[in-house]
Scaffold this active site. Structure first.
Site, PDB file in Angstrom:
ATOM      1  N   LYS A   1     -52.878  18.428   8.996  1.00  0.00           N
ATOM      2  CA  LYS A   1     -51.598  18.116   8.353  1.00  0.00           C
ATOM      3  C   LYS A   1     -51.490  16.621   8.019  1.00  0.00           C
ATOM      4  O   LYS A   1     -51.095  16.230   6.913  1.00  0.00           O
ATOM      5  CB  LYS A   1     -50.467  18.537   9.298  1.00  0.00           C
ATOM      6  CG  LYS A   1     -49.138  17.935   9.017  1.00  0.00           C
ATOM      7  CD  LYS A   1     -48.541  18.496   7.772  1.00  0.00           C
ATOM      8  CE  LYS A   1     -47.370  17.678   7.321  1.00  0.00           C
ATOM      9  NZ  LYS A   1     -46.389  18.411   6.616  1.00  0.00           N
TER      10      LYS A   1
ATOM     11  N   CYS B   1     -42.441  12.350   5.111  1.00  0.00           N
ATOM     12  CA  CYS B   1     -43.779  12.874   5.406  1.00  0.00           C
ATOM     13  C   CYS B   1     -44.856  11.874   5.044  1.00  0.00           C
ATOM     14  O   CYS B   1     -45.518  11.300   5.901  1.00  0.00           O
ATOM     15  CB  CYS B   1     -43.978  14.171   4.634  1.00  0.00           C
ATOM     16  SG  CYS B   1     -42.607  15.296   4.859  1.00  0.00           S
TER      17      CYS B   1
HETATM   18  N1  SAJ Z   1     -45.099  10.118  -5.563  1.00  0.00           N
HETATM   19  C1  SAJ Z   1     -45.536   9.162  -6.465  1.00  0.00           C
HETATM   20  N2  SAJ Z   1     -46.510   9.488  -7.361  1.00  0.00           N
HETATM   21  C2  SAJ Z   1     -47.045  10.741  -7.413  1.00  0.00           C
HETATM   22  C3  SAJ Z   1     -46.606  11.718  -6.499  1.00  0.00           C
HETATM   23  C4  SAJ Z   1     -45.623  11.380  -5.575  1.00  0.00           C
HETATM   24  O1  SAJ Z   1     -45.071   8.011  -6.443  1.00  0.00           O
HETATM   25  O2  SAJ Z   1     -47.913  10.965  -8.276  1.00  0.00           O
HETATM   26  C5  SAJ Z   1     -44.058   9.761  -4.572  1.00  0.00           C
HETATM   27  C6  SAJ Z   1     -42.772  10.571  -4.726  1.00  0.00           C
HETATM   28  O3  SAJ Z   1     -41.935  10.018  -5.681  1.00  0.00           O
HETATM   29  C7  SAJ Z   1     -42.210  10.493  -3.327  1.00  0.00           C
HETATM   30  C8  SAJ Z   1     -43.455  10.484  -2.451  1.00  0.00           C
HETATM   31  O4  SAJ Z   1     -44.532  10.104  -3.296  1.00  0.00           O
HETATM   32  O5  SAJ Z   1     -41.511   9.291  -3.122  1.00  0.00           O
HETATM   33  C9  SAJ Z   1     -43.785  11.799  -1.803  1.00  0.00           C
HETATM   34  O6  SAJ Z   1     -43.549  12.880  -2.698  1.00  0.00           O
HETATM   35  P1  SAJ Z   1     -44.499  14.160  -2.798  1.00  0.00           P
HETATM   36  O7  SAJ Z   1     -43.904  15.063  -3.801  1.00  0.00           O
HETATM   37  O8  SAJ Z   1     -45.911  13.736  -3.032  1.00  0.00           O
HETATM   38  O9  SAJ Z   1     -44.490  14.789  -1.345  1.00  0.00           O
HETATM   39  P2  SAJ Z   1     -43.336  15.187  -0.307  1.00  0.00           P
HETATM   40  O10 SAJ Z   1     -43.153  14.051   0.640  1.00  0.00           O
HETATM   41  O11 SAJ Z   1     -42.134  15.718  -0.966  1.00  0.00           O
HETATM   42  O12 SAJ Z   1     -44.067  16.407   0.444  1.00  0.00           O
HETATM   43  C10 SAJ Z   1     -45.334  16.181   1.051  1.00  0.00           C
HETATM   44  C11 SAJ Z   1     -46.298  17.285   0.583  1.00  0.00           C
HETATM   45  N3  SAJ Z   1     -47.650  16.954   0.993  1.00  0.00           N
HETATM   46  C12 SAJ Z   1     -48.679  16.950   0.099  1.00  0.00           C
HETATM   47  O13 SAJ Z   1     -48.527  17.179  -1.081  1.00  0.00           O
HETATM   48  C13 SAJ Z   1     -50.038  16.652   0.649  1.00  0.00           C
HETATM   49  C14 SAJ Z   1     -45.873  18.614   1.189  1.00  0.00           C
HETATM   50  O14 SAJ Z   1     -46.812  19.628   0.896  1.00  0.00           O
HETATM   51  C15 SAJ Z   1     -45.720  18.481   2.719  1.00  0.00           C
HETATM   52  O15 SAJ Z   1     -45.276  19.691   3.305  1.00  0.00           O
HETATM   53  C16 SAJ Z   1     -44.673  17.427   2.981  1.00  0.00           C
HETATM   54  O16 SAJ Z   1     -45.167  16.187   2.452  1.00  0.00           O
HETATM   55  C17 SAJ Z   1     -44.465  17.332   4.480  1.00  0.00           C
HETATM   56  O17 SAJ Z   1     -43.474  17.889   4.976  1.00  0.00           O
HETATM   57  O18 SAJ Z   1     -45.322  16.761   5.167  1.00  0.00           O
END
Ligand code: SAJ
Length: 417
Positions: free
Chosen positions: A212, A266
């Site tokens: 994870k 996360c």
């Molecule tokens: N972000 C960027 N650029 C991107 C993608 C995301 O700047 O290209 C930023 C987003 O704006 C946000 C942060 O990253 O601030 C995180 O967003 P996210 O959509 O990547 O992820 P989370 O935090 O909503 O959810 C993540 C997910 N993990 C992965 O994709 C590996 C989800 O599957 C997990 O269940 C979750 O963390 C968790 O609970 O750990």
């Protein structure tokens, strides 16, 4: 093998409540436990105290069918799912006190044979810590039935659902099940197979914990790469969005999107658990965290540079406070950090915040004379500088004419790509 009918879900947050609702929809009797009486009352009335698409309809249905109820006291159950926060302390080590509090609620109720699943994202060793903590409270029990003491079954089954798509991903994602014993893993596998259509992958507890953390660290490292490119591109005066679009035409390149920083509970947190477990060895993971954590400060400089080009009494629009698009979650949100830093560093400047998913400003922005929460239209129309921090659908739908003649700091590339 125990036949599971009653399940207690400890922690009715972003993960616990959806999990409770899905289990109830699949025929289990589910009791949700939360320390917050308002959360308990909301759930018992079929309501959800946060925004997550399709969740409320599941909760309302489960409650009206009598399959889900909520309480502040942990009840006796056949299985316990612990989904409480694991924040980090100021030294970045994990705070397991919520897990321990859940254990203190569960321990007196155990008779032997119960399944206890830790779903909270945890540092390596946390499941074992939970197990040993429970056994220290109940020395008459064991983890393996040794010396004639009844066994309890402990497993780590990390949640991996994406906020905003939780009700879909809970069902469709593959699931990792890490048992302290193979019996625990097998019973947890059986439980998840009732509602999970993805593959269920069985391993040990510490590998499951690390899997994870590694998934989120992988994403953090890749977002850091994109964020670093945005800073380099600004220095070279090229458009990072075009740069990434072009590079991604390569068949083996898939660069993520830069943004104002990385938020949420996360990705901005979990990599630190790896760094804490192996500080010398986690150089890349630590650096990625530092790059992403620094991005809000860089955005703040962009805002100051743009504002310096405007008449002194100009107003500024801040579009979005959530940590990403189309959710109301402000946890670790870089947008909040940037808005706060703007408010503090520009006390004489009116900052018009538009965030349709909240009714009042968060604590960090409340009570400041120069910050107010307004509609998207008002924020844009009053302001000479627009700082786009979250690409909510409504922000994306803004007509280009609304921004005509205004300066724009577009951290998400909505109007700049
Ligand atoms: N972000 C960027 N650029 C991107 C993608 C995301 O700047 O290209 C930023 C987003 O704006 C946000 C942060 O990253 O601030 C995180 O967003 P996210 O959509 O990547 O992820 P989370 O935090 O909503 O959810 C993540 C997910 N993990 C992965 O994709 C590996 C989800 O599957 C997990 O269940 C979750 O963390 C968790 O609970 O750990």
């Amino acid at each position: 093998m125990t036949k599971i009918q009653t399940i207690a879900v400890i922690g009715l947050g972003y993960i616990g409540l959806p999990t409770a609702a899905i289990l109830a929809a699949n025929g289990f009797d589910v009791i949700g436990v939360d320390v917050n009486q308002r959360t308990v009352d909301a759930v018992n009335n079929g309501r959800v105290p946060f925004v997550e698409p399709d969740l409320e309809i599941h909760v309302a249905g489960a409650v009206s069918h009598g399959r889900l109820k909520a309480t502040t006291e942990t009840p006796a159950a056949d299985a316990y799912i612990v989904a409480v926060p694991t924040p980090f302390r100021s030294d970045k080590s994990a705070d397991l006190s919520y897990i321990e509090a859940a254990a203190r609620g569960i321990a007196p109720l155990l008779q032997g044979g119960e399944l206890i699943i830790l779903e909270s994202t945890s540092p390596p060793g946390a499941t074992r810590h939970l197990a040993e903590y429970i056994i220290s409270l109940r020395p008459d029990l064991s983890l393996d039935g040794a010396n004639g003491r009844a066994a309890i079954l402990l497993a780590h089954c990390p949640e991996r659902v994406l906020p905003g798509k939780v009700m879909i991903e809970l069902v469709t994602n593959d699931r990792i099940v890490g048992g302290i014993t193979s019996e625990a893993a097998e019973l947890a596998r059986e439980l998840y197979s009732v509602f999970c259509q993805g593959e269920i992958l069985v391993t040990d507890d510490v590998t499951a914990e690390m899997a994870k953390l590694v998934e989120n660290a992988y994403r953090d490292v890749n977002i850091a790469f994109a964020n670093e490119l945005s800073v380099i591109s600004a220095k070279l005066d090229i458009n990072v969005w075009e740069l990434i679009r072009l590079a991604n035409h390569h068949p083996r390149v898939n660069i993520l999107q830069p943004g104002p920083g990385v938020g949420g509970h996360c990705i901005a947190v979990d990599p630190w658990f790896i760094v804490a477990a192996a500080p010398e060895e986690s150089r890349l993971i630590r650096t990625a965290r530092t790059v992403n954590d620094h991005k809000p400060r860089w955005v703040l400089h962009q805002v100051h540079d743009a504002f310096a080009k405007l008449p002194v009494n100009s107003e500024i629009a801040v579009l979005g406070l959530a940590f990403k698009a189309n959710i109301d979650d402000l946890r670790e949100s870089p947008a909040v950090e940037i808005a706060q830093a703007m408010a503090e560093s520009m006390p004489a400047t009116q900052i018009n915040v538009a965030e349709a998913h909240i009714d009042e400003l968060p604590q960090r922005l409340r009570g400041r004379d120069n910050v107010r929460l307004v509609t998207l239209e008002e924020a844009v129309s009053r302001s000479a500088l627009v700082v786009l921090l979250v690409d909510h659908d409504a922000v994306r739908a803004l007509p280009a004419e609304a921004l005509a003649g205004k300066l724009l700091v577009d951290t998400r590339g909505v109007f700049s790509s």
